[in-house]
Scaffold this active site. Sequence first.
Site, PDB file in Angstrom:
ATOM      1  N   CYS A  12     -18.005 -17.690 -10.119  1.00 34.05           N
ATOM      2  CA  CYS A  12     -17.745 -16.268 -10.397  1.00 34.05           C
ATOM      3  C   CYS A  12     -16.528 -16.082 -11.299  1.00 34.05           C
ATOM      4  O   CYS A  12     -15.384 -16.317 -10.895  1.00 34.05           O
ATOM      5  CB  CYS A  12     -17.556 -15.501  -9.086  1.00 34.05           C
ATOM      6  SG  CYS A  12     -17.377 -13.717  -9.334  1.00 34.05           S
ATOM      7  N   GLU A  52     -40.201  -0.093  -2.101  1.00 35.15           N
ATOM      8  CA  GLU A  52     -39.368  -0.012  -3.309  1.00 35.15           C
ATOM      9  C   GLU A  52     -39.092   1.435  -3.723  1.00 35.15           C
ATOM     10  O   GLU A  52     -38.017   1.751  -4.206  1.00 35.15           O
ATOM     11  CB  GLU A  52     -40.003  -0.797  -4.457  1.00 35.15           C
ATOM     12  CG  GLU A  52     -39.928  -2.310  -4.281  1.00 35.15           C
ATOM     13  CD  GLU A  52     -38.498  -2.849  -4.118  1.00 35.15           C
ATOM     14  OE1 GLU A  52     -37.553  -2.197  -4.590  1.00 35.15           O
ATOM     15  OE2 GLU A  52     -38.331  -3.918  -3.508  1.00 35.15           O
ATOM     16  N   TYR A  59     -37.315  -0.898 -13.359  1.00 34.51           N
ATOM     17  CA  TYR A  59     -36.834  -1.634 -12.192  1.00 34.51           C
ATOM     18  C   TYR A  59     -37.945  -1.815 -11.160  1.00 34.51           C
ATOM     19  O   TYR A  59     -38.225  -2.916 -10.687  1.00 34.51           O
ATOM     20  CB  TYR A  59     -35.632  -0.916 -11.532  1.00 34.51           C
ATOM     21  CG  TYR A  59     -35.492  -1.352 -10.100  1.00 34.51           C
ATOM     22  CD1 TYR A  59     -34.934  -2.589  -9.806  1.00 34.51           C
ATOM     23  CD2 TYR A  59     -36.004  -0.593  -9.054  1.00 34.51           C
ATOM     24  CE1 TYR A  59     -34.886  -3.053  -8.500  1.00 34.51           C
ATOM     25  CE2 TYR A  59     -35.966  -1.047  -7.753  1.00 34.51           C
ATOM     26  CZ  TYR A  59     -35.399  -2.266  -7.478  1.00 34.51           C
ATOM     27  OH  TYR A  59     -35.375  -2.738  -6.196  1.00 34.51           O
ATOM     28  N   ASP A  87     -31.214  -3.665 -10.326  1.00 38.00           N
ATOM     29  CA  ASP A  87     -30.866  -2.433  -9.611  1.00 38.00           C
ATOM     30  C   ASP A  87     -29.353  -2.422  -9.423  1.00 38.00           C
ATOM     31  O   ASP A  87     -28.650  -3.268  -9.998  1.00 38.00           O
ATOM     32  CB  ASP A  87     -31.623  -2.335  -8.273  1.00 38.00           C
ATOM     33  CG  ASP A  87     -31.125  -3.343  -7.237  1.00 38.00           C
ATOM     34  OD1 ASP A  87     -30.322  -4.222  -7.586  1.00 38.00           O
ATOM     35  OD2 ASP A  87     -31.537  -3.227  -6.066  1.00 38.00           O
ATOM     36  N   TRP A 133     -40.595  -4.857   5.378  1.00 34.87           N
ATOM     37  CA  TRP A 133     -41.542  -4.973   4.256  1.00 34.87           C
ATOM     38  C   TRP A 133     -41.593  -6.411   3.738  1.00 34.87           C
ATOM     39  O   TRP A 133     -42.346  -6.724   2.842  1.00 34.87           O
ATOM     40  CB  TRP A 133     -41.178  -4.009   3.119  1.00 34.87           C
ATOM     41  CG  TRP A 133     -39.734  -4.035   2.761  1.00 34.87           C
ATOM     42  CD1 TRP A 133     -39.128  -4.867   1.865  1.00 34.87           C
ATOM     43  CD2 TRP A 133     -38.720  -3.199   3.294  1.00 34.87           C
ATOM     44  NE1 TRP A 133     -37.787  -4.602   1.819  1.00 34.87           N
ATOM     45  CE2 TRP A 133     -37.499  -3.577   2.689  1.00 34.87           C
ATOM     46  CE3 TRP A 133     -38.706  -2.155   4.240  1.00 34.87           C
ATOM     47  CZ2 TRP A 133     -36.284  -2.959   2.991  1.00 34.87           C
ATOM     48  CZ3 TRP A 133     -37.494  -1.554   4.538  1.00 34.87           C
ATOM     49  CH2 TRP A 133     -36.309  -1.944   3.910  1.00 34.87           C
ATOM     50  N   ARG A 134     -40.757  -7.272   4.305  1.00 39.70           N
ATOM     51  CA  ARG A 134     -40.766  -8.666   3.844  1.00 39.70           C
ATOM     52  C   ARG A 134     -41.849  -9.438   4.574  1.00 39.70           C
ATOM     53  O   ARG A 134     -42.058  -9.263   5.762  1.00 39.70           O
ATOM     54  CB  ARG A 134     -39.411  -9.317   4.072  1.00 39.70           C
ATOM     55  CG  ARG A 134     -38.383  -8.680   3.173  1.00 39.70           C
ATOM     56  CD  ARG A 134     -37.228  -9.588   2.887  1.00 39.70           C
ATOM     57  NE  ARG A 134     -36.397  -8.959   1.867  1.00 39.70           N
ATOM     58  CZ  ARG A 134     -35.085  -9.096   1.788  1.00 39.70           C
ATOM     59  NH1 ARG A 134     -34.458  -9.856   2.656  1.00 39.70           N
ATOM     60  NH2 ARG A 134     -34.426  -8.501   0.816  1.00 39.70           N
ATOM     61  N   THR A 158     -31.435   4.743  -1.904  1.00 36.42           N
ATOM     62  CA  THR A 158     -31.327   4.971  -0.461  1.00 36.42           C
ATOM     63  C   THR A 158     -31.081   3.635   0.235  1.00 36.42           C
ATOM     64  O   THR A 158     -31.678   2.630  -0.130  1.00 36.42           O
ATOM     65  CB  THR A 158     -32.618   5.623   0.072  1.00 36.42           C
ATOM     66  OG1 THR A 158     -32.902   6.761  -0.740  1.00 36.42           O
ATOM     67  CG2 THR A 158     -32.460   6.085   1.510  1.00 36.42           C
ATOM     68  N   TYR A 171     -34.408  13.299  -2.610  1.00 34.21           N
ATOM     69  CA  TYR A 171     -35.126  13.010  -3.881  1.00 34.21           C
ATOM     70  C   TYR A 171     -36.638  13.091  -3.659  1.00 34.21           C
ATOM     71  O   TYR A 171     -37.365  12.098  -3.777  1.00 34.21           O
ATOM     72  CB  TYR A 171     -34.752  11.622  -4.425  1.00 34.21           C
ATOM     73  CG  TYR A 171     -33.284  11.400  -4.599  1.00 34.21           C
ATOM     74  CD1 TYR A 171     -32.618  11.893  -5.730  1.00 34.21           C
ATOM     75  CD2 TYR A 171     -32.551  10.713  -3.648  1.00 34.21           C
ATOM     76  CE1 TYR A 171     -31.256  11.686  -5.896  1.00 34.21           C
ATOM     77  CE2 TYR A 171     -31.187  10.511  -3.802  1.00 34.21           C
ATOM     78  CZ  TYR A 171     -30.546  10.994  -4.918  1.00 34.21           C
ATOM     79  OH  TYR A 171     -29.211  10.783  -5.079  1.00 34.21           O
TER      80      TYR A 171
HETATM   81  N1  ADE Z   1     -33.390  -2.772  -2.374  1.00 31.98           N
HETATM   82  C1  ADE Z   1     -34.442  -2.480  -3.160  1.00 31.98           C
HETATM   83  N2  ADE Z   1     -35.476  -3.308  -2.926  1.00 31.98           N
HETATM   84  C2  ADE Z   1     -35.088  -4.136  -1.947  1.00 31.98           C
HETATM   85  C3  ADE Z   1     -35.712  -5.206  -1.266  1.00 31.98           C
HETATM   86  N3  ADE Z   1     -36.965  -5.566  -1.550  1.00 31.98           N
HETATM   87  N4  ADE Z   1     -34.999  -5.850  -0.333  1.00 31.98           N
HETATM   88  C4  ADE Z   1     -33.738  -5.465  -0.065  1.00 31.98           C
HETATM   89  N5  ADE Z   1     -33.102  -4.475  -0.663  1.00 31.98           N
HETATM   90  C5  ADE Z   1     -33.765  -3.811  -1.600  1.00 31.98           C
END
Ligand code: ADE
Length: 345
Positions: free
Chosen positions: A205, A34, A117, A135, A21-22, A40, A79
């Site tokens: 950190c 999302e 979110y 998240d 999805w990137r 999940t 879900y």
């Molecule tokens: N978890 C929820 N959204 C995400 C995203 N866009 N990329 C990686 N992990 C995710």
Amino acid sequence: MTRFSVLILAWYAENARTLPWRGHSDPYAVWVSEIMLQQTRVETVIPYFERWLKLFPTVNALAEASEQNVLSAWEGLGYYSRARNLKRAARIVVDQHGGKLPRTTEALSKLPGIGRYTAAAIASIAFGADEATLDGNLRRVLARVFDVQEPADSPRGGKILWALSADHLPVGRAGDYNQALMDLGATICLPKKPQCALCPVHSLCLASARGVQAQRPVLKPKTAVPTRIHAAAVVRKNGRVLLSKRDNKGLLGGLWEFPNIQIENRSGRGFARAIKKTYGLKVRKGTLLGEIHHAYTHFRLIEFVYFCEALELPKVTRLRWMRISDLANYPMGKVDRQIARKLSG
Ligand code: ADE
């Protein structure tokens, strides 16, 4: 930009995971990802995401799809209200927004299934809006780097963490920043064994400097998960079997299941009477087909599955005789799918 966000973005430029999805310019794809990624894991989601976009490539296609097809495509992700809400929201986007996903968090949050979110994640990733989000991964990273001692799942802790997420948001880079923190949380700042030696913000950190990274985030004590015992009836006749469709709301809404009821204990006594009461179906209990265990979020289920003989069927009923050879076409939860597989064997 703060030192934290500079380091995070530099790390992401080199280490971003390659995910389907990137780099997608279609906001619908970001939205679907999302929703699937809520609760999940990424590895589980990837094949579902790819199949989904083939089955329902546009908001329009999803709005027009049948709920049963949508649930079948979601089967196994759990879900299921997420799938039903996604479909309802697609209808609203087509009817009220000309088929285009709205761009603001305010408008996005009005759609079913999109909370604070998800609205911020979509607005920042798909539209480049300067929106901070939070998240589970971001929560863990921020609670450790800034050593947040307030329980992260309390209202006060939540407020502190949302504020930290926003304080470090690099203007114009929110999508990358949010996803960088998701990736850092998923690959390095792990819940059990954080890989601090590999972490780009190790030098900042506080939890690691204090040696308390394993105790962050602080969470409220968990309540024990109860166990419920169910018994299910497999009633077969001429290559068919009785199934019942669950109401469209709530747990496993809209999915098909074998008639089943909660029982007091493992003995199975009272089973036939309870099935009669719930389904109007009179059965004689036969042999045990198997015992299925499944962990839902709020309870554990043990289900005893019995072959049964139907003695009397109600006239008006939500039970349906389904061909055993067709069972793959009806959306089911994991427990019922296991039973279906045993039958079609
Ligand atoms: N978890 C929820 N959204 C995400 C995203 N866009 N990329 C990686 N992990 C995710």
